[in-house]
Design a protein around this motif. Sequence first.
Motif, PDB file in Angstrom:
ATOM      1  N   SER A  66       2.901   9.610   8.865  1.00 31.92           N
ATOM      2  CA  SER A  66       2.272   9.372   7.563  1.00 31.92           C
ATOM      3  C   SER A  66       2.714   8.013   7.060  1.00 31.92           C
ATOM      4  O   SER A  66       3.756   7.490   7.463  1.00 31.92           O
ATOM      5  CB  SER A  66       2.631  10.481   6.570  1.00 31.92           C
ATOM      6  OG  SER A  66       4.019  10.510   6.357  1.00 31.92           O
ATOM      7  N   ARG A  67       1.908   7.461   6.180  1.00 31.14           N
ATOM      8  CA  ARG A  67       2.113   6.109   5.679  1.00 31.14           C
ATOM      9  C   ARG A  67       2.296   6.163   4.176  1.00 31.14           C
ATOM     10  O   ARG A  67       1.598   6.879   3.478  1.00 31.14           O
ATOM     11  CB  ARG A  67       0.873   5.294   6.036  1.00 31.14           C
ATOM     12  CG  ARG A  67       0.860   3.886   5.556  1.00 31.14           C
ATOM     13  CD  ARG A  67      -0.500   3.264   5.937  1.00 31.14           C
ATOM     14  NE  ARG A  67      -0.552   1.879   5.643  1.00 31.14           N
ATOM     15  CZ  ARG A  67      -0.883   1.351   4.476  1.00 31.14           C
ATOM     16  NH1 ARG A  67      -1.196   2.138   3.466  1.00 31.14           N
ATOM     17  NH2 ARG A  67      -0.900   0.051   4.298  1.00 31.14           N
ATOM     18  N   GLN A  68       3.254   5.365   3.692  1.00 30.83           N
ATOM     19  CA  GLN A  68       3.464   5.267   2.254  1.00 30.83           C
ATOM     20  C   GLN A  68       3.612   3.793   1.897  1.00 30.83           C
ATOM     21  O   GLN A  68       4.479   3.099   2.451  1.00 30.83           O
ATOM     22  CB  GLN A  68       4.714   6.034   1.838  1.00 30.83           C
ATOM     23  CG  GLN A  68       4.954   5.997   0.344  1.00 30.83           C
ATOM     24  CD  GLN A  68       6.208   6.746  -0.062  1.00 30.83           C
ATOM     25  OE1 GLN A  68       7.129   6.913   0.741  1.00 30.83           O
ATOM     26  NE2 GLN A  68       6.255   7.179  -1.304  1.00 30.83           N
ATOM     27  N   ALA A  69       2.767   3.316   0.990  1.00 30.14           N
ATOM     28  CA  ALA A  69       2.825   1.919   0.549  1.00 30.14           C
ATOM     29  C   ALA A  69       3.948   1.763  -0.464  1.00 30.14           C
ATOM     30  O   ALA A  69       4.105   2.582  -1.373  1.00 30.14           O
ATOM     31  CB  ALA A  69       1.499   1.513  -0.060  1.00 30.14           C
ATOM     32  N   ARG A  70       4.732   0.696  -0.262  1.00 28.59           N
ATOM     33  CA  ARG A  70       5.798   0.327  -1.197  1.00 28.59           C
ATOM     34  C   ARG A  70       5.765  -1.181  -1.362  1.00 28.59           C
ATOM     35  O   ARG A  70       6.179  -1.912  -0.457  1.00 28.59           O
ATOM     36  CB  ARG A  70       7.166   0.734  -0.652  1.00 28.59           C
ATOM     37  CG  ARG A  70       7.402   2.199  -0.669  1.00 28.59           C
ATOM     38  CD  ARG A  70       8.857   2.496  -0.381  1.00 28.59           C
ATOM     39  NE  ARG A  70       8.960   3.788   0.236  1.00 28.59           N
ATOM     40  CZ  ARG A  70       9.806   4.111   1.180  1.00 28.59           C
ATOM     41  NH1 ARG A  70      10.668   3.226   1.629  1.00 28.59           N
ATOM     42  NH2 ARG A  70       9.833   5.324   1.667  1.00 28.59           N
ATOM     43  N   GLY A  71       5.276  -1.613  -2.489  1.00 28.13           N
ATOM     44  CA  GLY A  71       5.165  -3.055  -2.713  1.00 28.13           C
ATOM     45  C   GLY A  71       4.212  -3.668  -1.703  1.00 28.13           C
ATOM     46  O   GLY A  71       3.085  -3.222  -1.553  1.00 28.13           O
ATOM     47  N   ASN A  72       4.698  -4.689  -0.998  1.00 29.13           N
ATOM     48  CA  ASN A  72       3.868  -5.361   0.000  1.00 29.13           C
ATOM     49  C   ASN A  72       3.959  -4.720   1.383  1.00 29.13           C
ATOM     50  O   ASN A  72       3.318  -5.186   2.318  1.00 29.13           O
ATOM     51  CB  ASN A  72       4.275  -6.839   0.124  1.00 29.13           C
ATOM     52  CG  ASN A  72       3.943  -7.614  -1.137  1.00 29.13           C
ATOM     53  OD1 ASN A  72       3.068  -7.236  -1.901  1.00 29.13           O
ATOM     54  ND2 ASN A  72       4.661  -8.705  -1.356  1.00 29.13           N
ATOM     55  N   SER A  73       4.756  -3.695   1.519  1.00 26.42           N
ATOM     56  CA  SER A  73       4.968  -3.077   2.835  1.00 26.42           C
ATOM     57  C   SER A  73       4.487  -1.638   2.845  1.00 26.42           C
ATOM     58  O   SER A  73       4.429  -0.976   1.809  1.00 26.42           O
ATOM     59  CB  SER A  73       6.453  -3.093   3.202  1.00 26.42           C
ATOM     60  OG  SER A  73       6.912  -4.402   3.379  1.00 26.42           O
TER      61      SER A  73
END
Length: 132
Positions: A66-73
Amino acid sequence: MEGLSDDALVQVAAYFQALAEPTRLQILNFLRQQERNVGELAQLCGYSSANISRHLALLTQHGLVSRQARGNSAYYRIADPAVYELCDLVCGNIARQLERTAPKRAAFAGPAVRRARPRPSPVRASSSTKRG
């Protein structure tokens, strides 16, 4: 798999195909330790970020990560830890197969090892001791 429809079997095959690539297995191993972003995985795997992103997209599509966006990453983590049980089952099966075939392989390796020993090189006279 008994009783599954043809469509379901196609989905099962696609899941196994997602696991049938060494780089994706390597990514899963690194994510087993901790969640990571694409850049970290690219550095650890020794591939470009674009290459790792393509692999992660496929793993995400099949529900393995799974993917989680945090800021620019974007950070990736394991979505289904049961994938490790499956991989451990396969690894155990491969290990048992290798153990069973080891005596057969050793029978072929024995003579090859004996032939591979370096043989003494013939002694040659140096050019200064040759008579002409």
